[in-house]
Design a protein around this motif. Sequence first.
Motif, mmCIF file in Angstrom:
data_model
loop_
_atom_site.group_PDB
_atom_site.id
_atom_site.type_symbol
_atom_site.label_atom_id
_atom_site.label_comp_id
_atom_site.label_asym_id
_atom_site.label_seq_id
_atom_site.Cartn_x
_atom_site.Cartn_y
_atom_site.Cartn_z
ATOM 1 N N VAL A 1 2.365 1.839 -3.412
ATOM 2 C CA VAL A 1 1.328 2.334 -4.333
ATOM 3 C C VAL A 1 1.075 3.821 -4.062
ATOM 4 C CG1 VAL A 1 -1.148 2.244 -4.891
ATOM 5 C CG2 VAL A 1 0.169 0.119 -4.731
ATOM 6 N N ALA A 2 0.884 4.146 -2.780
ATOM 7 C CA ALA A 2 0.586 5.542 -2.416
ATOM 8 C C ALA A 2 1.728 6.464 -2.835
ATOM 9 C CB ALA A 2 0.327 5.647 -0.912
ATOM 10 N N ASP B 1 0.833 -1.228 0.000
ATOM 11 C CA ASP B 1 0.000 0.000 0.000
ATOM 12 C C ASP B 1 0.850 1.254 0.000
ATOM 13 O OD1 ASP B 1 -1.196 -2.060 1.401
ATOM 14 O OD2 ASP B 1 -2.454 -0.724 2.587
ATOM 15 N N PHE C 1 -6.155 8.125 -7.783
ATOM 16 C CA PHE C 1 -6.779 6.949 -8.403
ATOM 17 C C PHE C 1 -7.767 7.339 -9.521
ATOM 18 C CE2 PHE C 1 -5.531 4.485 -4.519
ATOM 19 C CZ PHE C 1 -4.884 3.454 -5.183
ATOM 20 N N ASP C 2 -8.405 8.513 -9.362
ATOM 21 C CA ASP C 2 -9.383 8.938 -10.373
ATOM 22 C C ASP C 2 -8.765 9.073 -11.758
ATOM 23 O OD1 ASP C 2 -11.499 9.032 -8.683
ATOM 24 O OD2 ASP C 2 -11.210 11.146 -8.130
ATOM 25 N N LYS D 1 -5.266 -6.407 -8.878
ATOM 26 C CA LYS D 1 -6.612 -6.778 -9.314
ATOM 27 C C LYS D 1 -7.655 -6.085 -8.438
ATOM 28 C CE LYS D 1 -6.511 -11.359 -9.295
ATOM 29 N NZ LYS D 1 -7.096 -12.705 -9.459
ATOM 30 N N GLY D 2 -7.378 -6.006 -7.127
ATOM 31 C CA GLY D 2 -8.293 -5.330 -6.208
ATOM 32 C C GLY D 2 -8.424 -3.849 -6.542
ATOM 33 N N ILE D 3 -7.294 -3.210 -6.828
ATOM 34 C CA ILE D 3 -7.305 -1.786 -7.185
ATOM 35 C C ILE D 3 -8.150 -1.568 -8.439
ATOM 36 C CG2 ILE D 3 -5.854 0.074 -8.131
ATOM 37 C CD1 ILE D 3 -3.628 -0.924 -6.191
ATOM 38 N N ALA D 4 -7.960 -2.435 -9.438
ATOM 39 C CA ALA D 4 -8.691 -2.294 -10.700
ATOM 40 C C ALA D 4 -10.174 -2.602 -10.516
ATOM 41 C CB ALA D 4 -8.079 -3.209 -11.758
ATOM 42 N N ALA D 5 -10.466 -3.688 -9.770
ATOM 43 C CA ALA D 5 -11.851 -4.129 -9.616
ATOM 44 C C ALA D 5 -12.706 -3.052 -8.951
ATOM 45 C CB ALA D 5 -11.904 -5.412 -8.790
ATOM 46 N N ALA D 6 -12.178 -2.444 -7.886
ATOM 47 C CA ALA D 6 -12.966 -1.468 -7.128
ATOM 48 C C ALA D 6 -13.385 -0.289 -7.993
ATOM 49 C CB ALA D 6 -12.168 -0.985 -5.920
ATOM 50 N N ARG D 7 -12.673 -0.065 -9.113
ATOM 51 C CA ARG D 7 -13.025 1.039 -10.008
ATOM 52 C C ARG D 7 -13.464 0.524 -11.376
ATOM 53 N NH1 ARG D 7 -11.236 6.150 -8.707
ATOM 54 N NH2 ARG D 7 -10.764 6.199 -6.503
ATOM 55 N N ALA E 1 -3.278 -7.469 -5.157
ATOM 56 C CA ALA E 1 -3.510 -6.058 -4.820
ATOM 57 C C ALA E 1 -3.893 -5.274 -6.077
ATOM 58 C CB ALA E 1 -2.261 -5.467 -4.167
#
Lengths: 345, 231
Positions: A58-59, A55, A69-70, A95-101, A93
């Motif tokens: 990424v940040a 995390d 992220f937008d 896939k999770g980042i992509a899926a949530a958006r 991680a």
Amino acid sequence: MTILAVESSCDDTCVAVVDEDGQVRSNVISSQRAHDRFGGVVPEIAARHHLELIDVVVARALEEAGVDFDQVELVAATQGPGLIGALLVGLSAAKGIAAARELPFAAVDHIQGHVAANFLKLGPAHPVLEPPFLCLIASGGHTLLAHVRERHGFERIGTTLDDAAGEAFDKGARMLGLGYPGGPALERLASGGDPEAFEFPASGSRSRGGRGATRDFAQSLDFSFSGLKTSLLYRTRELDKPERTDRAADLAASYQSAIVDHLLLRCEQALERTGLDRLAVGGGVAANGELRRRLSALGAQVHVPPMELCTDNAAMIASAARYAPRLAYPEYLGLDAYATGERPL
Amino acid sequence: MIVLAIDTATPATVVGLQGADGDVLEARDDPGAGERPGHSTRLLPLAAELLSRAGLSWRQVDRVVVGVGPGTFTGLRVGVATAHGLAQSSGAELVGISSLRSLALGADSDAPVLAAIDARRGEVFLSGYQREMELLSPRALAPAAVSDALSAKAAALTGERPLAVGDGAVLYRWAFEGAGVQVPDDGSPLHRISASALCELGGRAVLGGDPVLPDYLRRPDAAIALEGAVG
Ligand SMILES: [Zn+2]
């Protein structure tokens, strides 16, 4: 198009933000020094560290790129090959980042990433290399020759049959009583030695296998470093303790020279067979000064990206993602990592 | 509050979705004997399926809950890494809960409940609870040591006959029954971590400052070996 890419195939936790045109906005690499005391990468420890770091890395990559992220339009991650537990942390991680958006996703082959480092836009000192070209990738995890005909793929025309070149450096360093990682330490020691003081088996020969295997190997573009490693062991055993200390620099210089000989011979043969006149180099071994010096004498145009793009990094994964198939949400949700070989279909 | 809860501590992949009305939907993958766990391939597809069944989108999830084990290392990391990615990207809250406590909560018993997850290598991850109270802290131990671990807590375990649940209780039934502990039938749903227990525990958990990471309970073999070698 802004791409967020994650690479976690070995012991570096890497995240980058790269634009569609290959401009690197950020390239964050968090190296895990936790493995040094083990003398090599410990898969379980690498996987644990990736999860602790992901995390934050990424940040930091988003912050350094000045995006949130937008603005991310494509997410990419290394799918393999590599350490499976390590790969799964980055891939999950991402896939999770992509899926949530509900963003599109690109799963990238790590080796293709090394090749694609040459397609990044890095300014006049490092012009983008257009295919076709030959690419030598040599690191602690892989050693191979890629014939690159287009931006989205390559043909593996030579590969190591045993150790990777970086591994040969590390193991040699250990025999000479140097720490881990051994490559830089061995190179430092070698700088004060005579590369012709000790003889090592001729490049392109192989200690194991029958006569047929030896001939096949000599005619191939494959690599083998285990014979060199064994020879170094014998050379050190032949010397008594004070001699070993006195002649450590000569041993290191001769051993390093033998590794570089072997890499260069295969590059030369591959250039000749493919008719290519441009050679790109990637992987951590590209940092080796002896290799760089002698590459320039090859008679080919040699491209070496900046070191932080030669060693494992996520900017190269983002670069490869530009030419990889894009999976729309939710097609990628079930993607799995692969440890070895080529990507499963 | 809309809660999405996941657990990958055992070979099962469990996903729960608690809607604004408090109802919990469950989707799960329980691999058969000899089948590989499907954590990496099944987790997100199951979650996406639940969301669309509920007519919700990812952006509406207020809290992501993840079971942090103990359990299989790789499985735990898939779950925790996925939860990190989801929460970081969507801005949802991230909460880690004990997989053992979730397992015990699912038994819904007033008697003491032992939660036992197969720890491989001939051991179980074991802890004990009586409702909210922790009677036996999480640990990895050999089944033969279960009886001793319980008798050390004999005072707390008096009253109703304790119950043991989880794949570890099924696998080492003899050790638990030999210690006077009841184990439900092998096929009982009480042996599985349930979506409603995950949502209940995760939904009422207080947001902590600590990073959400697996509770491995075991150190990496290499670290243990190195220390052994050093002395
Ligand atoms: Zn690499």
